[in-house]
Write an enzyme that holds these catalytic residues in place. Structure first.
Site, PDB file in Angstrom:
ATOM      1  N   LYS A  58       0.849  -1.199   0.000  1.00  0.00           N
ATOM      2  CA  LYS A  58       0.000   0.000   0.000  1.00  0.00           C
ATOM      3  C   LYS A  58       0.878   1.240   0.000  1.00  0.00           C
ATOM      4  O   LYS A  58       2.059   1.215   0.372  1.00  0.00           O
ATOM      5  CB  LYS A  58      -0.934   0.015   1.212  1.00  0.00           C
ATOM      6  CG  LYS A  58      -0.238   0.038   2.580  1.00  0.00           C
ATOM      7  CD  LYS A  58       0.193   1.400   3.079  1.00  0.00           C
ATOM      8  CE  LYS A  58       0.905   1.330   4.410  1.00  0.00           C
ATOM      9  NZ  LYS A  58       1.615   2.582   4.763  1.00  0.00           N
TER      10      LYS A  58
ATOM     11  N   ASP B 139      -2.674  -1.529  10.489  1.00  0.00           N
ATOM     12  CA  ASP B 139      -2.953  -1.514   9.051  1.00  0.00           C
ATOM     13  C   ASP B 139      -3.634  -2.782   8.557  1.00  0.00           C
ATOM     14  O   ASP B 139      -4.074  -2.833   7.404  1.00  0.00           O
ATOM     15  CB  ASP B 139      -1.657  -1.315   8.253  1.00  0.00           C
ATOM     16  CG  ASP B 139      -1.127   0.106   8.325  1.00  0.00           C
ATOM     17  OD1 ASP B 139      -1.886   1.004   8.736  1.00  0.00           O
ATOM     18  OD2 ASP B 139       0.049   0.318   7.966  1.00  0.00           O
TER      19      ASP B 139
END
Length: 280
Positions: A11, A137
């Site tokens: 990401k 996350d």
């Protein structure tokens, strides 16, 4: 026994605001997060031999309970009445300690894979609740959409519109401790009421969004990270930013050809890890 072969994507953070420190010691964050198609490759197999075994083979990545993927498998195995073992093999393609969420993505992928193999039937929402206990996350990678992330990163809202973009990731091989960055962060006074758009229709709008409150901390200790931004902009990036706590920096490009050319030239000239990837 049954097995799955899965991909765990990296990401980038288009935006990372640190709004304050919470009573529990964590920081209150506001982030725009986007997955890209640089992926670790993960094989998960059930075994007749009890226990969890993680094999990675990458220096600096533990194979046992110190690996977040091991802890993800353990969390789900405890919910099952099956007397089986779990074998996990990780081929790391995402740089380690690089601000790209590789460990969290591995954990999320293991949660989803083990849920399927053990036929637990857990919803994504339940997997996200388990995942946030492993890492802030992890829920984002279970969510599987570009998102506004708030809280410690666990409150997720899907973006209404976001363009598909070509991104060049550059990593100089510096391992940055996320804990160290937050410990050395000097909080400013951002306005929590600032409206962050939920829709982005163009590359220009995404470039206007780029901001990372952690960048000054990492760049202060590792000036090379600032240099990476300039290298990407010189190579044609329309915008550039450090991802997460670093040390990876990414640049946004107008086309695949421009991104691939820039990545190849940077890797050749500097010897750094450089990859042209697509948002997903």
């Amino acid at each position: 026994m049954k097995k799955l072969q899965l991909l765990a994507p990296a990401k980038v953070n288009y935006r990372l605001d640190v709004l304050g420190k919470r009573p529990d010691g964590y920081h209150e964050l506001r982030m725009i997060m986007q997955r890209v198609d640089l992926c670790d490759e993960i094989e998960i197999a059930l075994s007749d031999s009890p226990g969890i075994r993680v094999t990675c083979g990458r220096k600096g990545v533990p194979d046992g309970p110190g690996n977040i993927a091991w802890r993800a498998a353990d969390a789900l195995l405890k919910l099952s009445d099956k007397e089986v073992g779990i074998e996990i093999t990780i081929a790391k393609k995402i740089p380690v300690g690089a601000g790209l969420g590789g460990g969290s993505s591995d954990a999320a992928t293991v949660l989803m894979g083990v849920n399927e193999l053990l036929e637990l039937g857990l919803t994504d929402e339940r997997l996200m609740e388990i995942g946030v206990k492993l890492g802030a996350d992890v829920p984002f990678f279970v969510f599987k959409k570009p998102a506004l992330a708030e809280g410690i990163g666990d409150r997720l809202t899907a973006l209404e519109e976001v363009p598909s973009l070509w991104v060049v990731l550059v990593n100089p091989g510096i391992h940055v401790s996320t804990a160290w960055v937050y410990q050395n962060l000097r909080l400013t006074t951002p306005d929590p009421a600032t409206i962050i758009p939920r829709s982005y229709s163009s590359l220009n709008e995404v470039c206007e969004l780029l901001s990372n409150d952690l960048e000054p901390v990492t760049c202060g200790r590792f000036p090379l990270v600032s240099e990476l931004k300039e290298v990407l902009l010189t190579a044609g990036a329309r915008g550039s930013l450090m991802s997460g706590s670093g040390s990876t920096v990414f640049g946004l490009f107008e086309s695949e050809s421009a991104a691939r050319h820039a990545a190849a030239e940077i890797a050749k000239a500097r010897g750094w890890f450089a990859a042209a990837v697509r948002t997903i």
